[in-house]
Write a protein that holds these residues in place. Structure first.
Motif, PDB file in Angstrom:
ATOM      1  N   HIS A   1      81.253  22.246  94.442  1.00  0.00           N
ATOM      2  CA  HIS A   1      81.625  23.565  94.956  1.00  0.00           C
ATOM      3  C   HIS A   1      82.908  24.022  94.263  1.00  0.00           C
ATOM      4  N   ALA A   2      83.016  25.298  93.994  1.00  0.00           N
ATOM      5  CA  ALA A   2      84.165  25.834  93.257  1.00  0.00           C
ATOM      6  C   ALA A   2      85.473  25.712  94.024  1.00  0.00           C
ATOM      7  N   TYR A   3      85.435  25.674  95.349  1.00  0.00           N
ATOM      8  CA  TYR A   3      86.693  25.642  96.099  1.00  0.00           C
ATOM      9  C   TYR A   3      86.624  24.918  97.437  1.00  0.00           C
ATOM     10  N   ASN A   4      85.465  24.614  97.962  1.00  0.00           N
ATOM     11  CA  ASN A   4      85.366  24.021  99.299  1.00  0.00           C
ATOM     12  C   ASN A   4      84.879  22.577  99.228  1.00  0.00           C
ATOM     13  N   GLN A   5      85.563  21.781  98.440  1.00  0.00           N
ATOM     14  CA  GLN A   5      85.198  20.381  98.258  1.00  0.00           C
ATOM     15  C   GLN A   5      86.486  19.588  98.053  1.00  0.00           C
TER      16      GLN A   5
ATOM     17  N   HIS B   1      71.067  29.550  83.809  1.00  0.00           N
ATOM     18  CA  HIS B   1      70.433  30.557  84.652  1.00  0.00           C
ATOM     19  C   HIS B   1      71.528  31.346  85.349  1.00  0.00           C
ATOM     20  N   ILE B   2      71.451  32.655  85.248  1.00  0.00           N
ATOM     21  CA  ILE B   2      72.381  33.516  85.961  1.00  0.00           C
ATOM     22  C   ILE B   2      71.644  34.050  87.175  1.00  0.00           C
TER      23      ILE B   2
ATOM     24  N   ALA C   1      71.648  29.050  95.010  1.00  0.00           N
ATOM     25  CA  ALA C   1      70.731  28.686  93.935  1.00  0.00           C
ATOM     26  C   ALA C   1      71.034  27.291  93.393  1.00  0.00           C
ATOM     27  N   SER C   2      72.325  26.962  93.277  1.00  0.00           N
ATOM     28  CA  SER C   2      72.684  25.638  92.751  1.00  0.00           C
ATOM     29  C   SER C   2      72.307  24.537  93.742  1.00  0.00           C
TER      30      SER C   2
END
Length: 196
Positions: A28-32, A2-3, A14-15
């Motif tokens: 998370h792409a960067y905050n984990q 899903h985009i 959304a995720s």
């Protein structure tokens, strides 16, 4: 697949909703912390391959990559962040003393376009990133062309920010300084370089 939405922030919301519905693992792409630690392994690899390294120029999006690398080096190597004028989220956060929302635009917005850096990457950057410098879109385009013309490497706009910083004189190495540039991201079409 899903985009959803036009920005990372939209996709992240959304995720999170999807994870609540399904119990899926959220990354998370960067905050984990796990993501930052994983990015730090690149710092380890560089320290093994380039023990003489004095300075490393790293493109900054949400801050995960630079904070992981900077955490590894912990000021033993000068880590300099590079953002574009249109993606200056870490630059503005360091000026403000806390993460702030910024407007995103320009050539590198698709990869460096975090509207706000993560709290974790920001706290690490405050301690271990010497500074963040800004380059304009023209410098990014020139760096892409140079990388192609001189080395036949295709790199996305975000990946060449460090090269742009050197070529534009935004970062000027000292005599005999060993400078590394992290080139990360090949999401570009060769045709786009040839048409510039």
């Amino acid at each position: 697949m899903h985009i959803v939405g036009a920005t990372y922030a939209d996709a992240w919301l959304a995720s999170e909703l999807r994870a609540k519905e399904t119990g899926a693992l959220v990354v998370h792409a960067y905050n984990q912390s796990e993501v930052v630690a994983g990015q730090g392994t690149l710092g380890y690899e560089l320290s093994q391959q380039l023990p003489e390294l004095d300075t490393l120029l790293v493109s900054v999006g949400g801050g995960g990559l630079i904070s992981g690398i900077a955490s590894w080096f912990q000021n033993s190597v000068r880590v300099i962040g590079v953002e574009t004028e249109g993606t200056a989220s870490m630059y503005r956060a360091l000026q403000a003393g806390a993460p702030v929302d910024v407007e995103i635009s320009g050539l590198a917005a698709d990869a460096l376009g975090a509207r706000r850096v993560g709290d974790l990457p920001f706290s690490i950057a405050q301690r271990y990133v010497e500074r963040v410098v800004l380059v304009n879109d023209e410098a990014i385009a020139q760096a892409q062309r140079s990388l192609w013309n001189e080395l036949r490497l295709v790199a996305e706009p975000a990946a060449v920010a460090g090269i742009a910083a050197l070529q534009a004189g935004v970062y000027q190495p000292a005599p005999n300084e060993h400078v590394g540039i992290l080139i990360c991201g090949g999401n570009a079409q060769l045709e786009s370089l040839l048409s510039k």
